[in-house]
Design a protein around this motif. Structure first.
Motif, mmCIF file in Angstrom:
data_model
loop_
_atom_site.group_PDB
_atom_site.id
_atom_site.type_symbol
_atom_site.label_atom_id
_atom_site.label_comp_id
_atom_site.label_asym_id
_atom_site.label_seq_id
_atom_site.Cartn_x
_atom_site.Cartn_y
_atom_site.Cartn_z
ATOM 1 N N ALA A 41 0.836 -1.198 0.000
ATOM 2 C CA ALA A 41 0.000 0.000 0.000
ATOM 3 C C ALA A 41 0.870 1.247 0.000
ATOM 4 C CB ALA A 41 -0.914 0.007 1.227
ATOM 5 N N GLY A 42 0.341 2.301 -0.586
ATOM 6 C CA GLY A 42 1.030 3.585 -0.587
ATOM 7 C C GLY A 42 0.787 4.327 0.718
ATOM 8 N N THR A 43 1.459 5.453 0.862
ATOM 9 C CA THR A 43 1.254 6.282 2.052
ATOM 10 C C THR A 43 1.192 7.748 1.638
ATOM 11 O OG1 THR A 43 3.637 6.382 2.427
ATOM 12 C CG2 THR A 43 2.428 4.729 3.656
ATOM 13 N N PRO A 44 0.355 8.552 2.184
ATOM 14 C CA PRO A 44 -0.636 8.187 3.187
ATOM 15 C C PRO A 44 -1.871 7.527 2.577
ATOM 16 C CG PRO A 44 -0.851 10.529 2.742
ATOM 17 C CD PRO A 44 0.330 10.008 1.924
ATOM 18 N N GLU A 45 -2.085 7.661 1.276
ATOM 19 C CA GLU A 45 -3.212 7.023 0.590
ATOM 20 C C GLU A 45 -2.857 5.574 0.263
ATOM 21 O OE1 GLU A 45 -6.254 8.025 -0.577
ATOM 22 O OE2 GLU A 45 -6.095 10.010 0.323
ATOM 23 N N PRO A 46 -3.725 4.604 0.597
ATOM 24 C CA PRO A 46 -3.419 3.196 0.295
ATOM 25 C C PRO A 46 -3.159 2.928 -1.195
ATOM 26 C CG PRO A 46 -5.318 3.363 1.749
ATOM 27 C CD PRO A 46 -4.976 4.761 1.308
ATOM 28 N N ASN A 47 -3.819 3.697 -2.105
ATOM 29 C CA ASN A 47 -3.603 3.524 -3.545
ATOM 30 C C ASN A 47 -2.670 4.595 -4.104
ATOM 31 O OD1 ASN A 47 -5.195 1.248 -3.822
ATOM 32 N ND2 ASN A 47 -7.044 2.410 -4.234
ATOM 33 N N VAL A 49 1.051 7.244 -3.774
ATOM 34 C CA VAL A 49 2.486 7.120 -4.038
ATOM 35 C C VAL A 49 3.080 6.015 -3.181
ATOM 36 C CG1 VAL A 49 4.721 8.298 -3.875
ATOM 37 C CG2 VAL A 49 2.727 9.527 -4.766
ATOM 38 N N GLY A 50 3.860 5.167 -3.839
ATOM 39 C CA GLY A 50 4.501 4.045 -3.160
ATOM 40 C C GLY A 50 3.754 2.737 -3.302
ATOM 41 N N THR A 51 2.499 2.795 -3.759
ATOM 42 C CA THR A 51 1.748 1.560 -3.977
ATOM 43 C C THR A 51 2.482 0.706 -5.005
ATOM 44 O OG1 THR A 51 -0.370 2.621 -3.547
ATOM 45 C CG2 THR A 51 -0.439 0.584 -4.811
ATOM 46 N N VAL A 52 2.600 -0.584 -4.726
ATOM 47 C CA VAL A 52 3.175 -1.523 -5.681
ATOM 48 C C VAL A 52 2.066 -2.491 -6.068
ATOM 49 C CG1 VAL A 52 4.871 -3.359 -6.063
ATOM 50 C CG2 VAL A 52 5.519 -1.299 -4.790
ATOM 51 N N ARG A 53 1.892 -2.659 -7.384
ATOM 52 C CA ARG A 53 0.866 -3.563 -7.884
ATOM 53 C C ARG A 53 1.481 -4.561 -8.847
ATOM 54 N NH1 ARG A 53 -2.265 1.126 -11.415
ATOM 55 N NH2 ARG A 53 -0.725 1.270 -13.075
ATOM 56 N N LYS A 54 0.955 -5.792 -8.804
ATOM 57 C CA LYS A 54 1.348 -6.823 -9.763
ATOM 58 C C LYS A 54 0.215 -6.950 -10.761
ATOM 59 C CE LYS A 54 4.484 -9.930 -7.427
ATOM 60 N NZ LYS A 54 4.704 -11.321 -7.062
#
Length: 142
Positions: A41-47, A49-54
């Motif tokens: 999950a990204g921070t502070p928003e779960p979706n 910046v920083g979110t990694v998705r496959k």
């Protein structure tokens, strides 16, 4: 560097488009055949910046992307970490209010290594991804 951009205007508001665009795991609804799983999950928003998705066909898999820009209602950017044949692949979707609708710009870019193949792939990706997003929003072109 290669860059390909596709633009469409839809009748949905930027907020409606954003709700579809920023729902990573919901991509499978507008990109038939793709399965997406958020692995970090990204921070502070779960979706955000920083979110990694496959992203994979049939199951989450070989493409791994990280969200690099997250401006609700305006812009989502990402970069490939693995699984994409384009070197330093990046994508960016920008939304702009137009009347009662939204102009969606989907741009992809990567480092150029081959004379033509990568350019064609980038152009195809921007068109296919934008078409899927428009389908997902459910608001046809204007």
């Amino acid at each position: 560097m290669i860059r390909a951009t596709s633009v469409r205007t839809v009748s949905a508001t930027p907020e409606t488009v954003w709700s579809v665009l920023s729902d990573h795991e919901g991509m499978s609804a507008w990109a038939p055949g793709l399965k997406v799983a958020v692995t970090r999950a990204g921070t502070p928003e779960p979706n955000g910046v920083g979110t990694v998705r496959k992203v994979g066909i049939g199951s989450p898999g070989p493409i791994v992307e990280e969200v690099t820009a997250f401006e609700p209602g305006r812009r989502l950017g990402y970069r490939a970490l693995a699984g994409v044949p384009l070197k330093n692949y990046r994508g960016e979707v920008t939304l702009r209010p137009v009347g009662t609708g939204t102009e969606i710009t989907y741009a992809v870019e990567a480092d150029k290594r081959l004379p033509a193949g990568e350019t064609l792939l980038a152009k195809g990706l921007s068109k296919v991804l934008l078409s899927g997003l428009v389908r997902g929003v459910g608001a046809g072109p204007r």
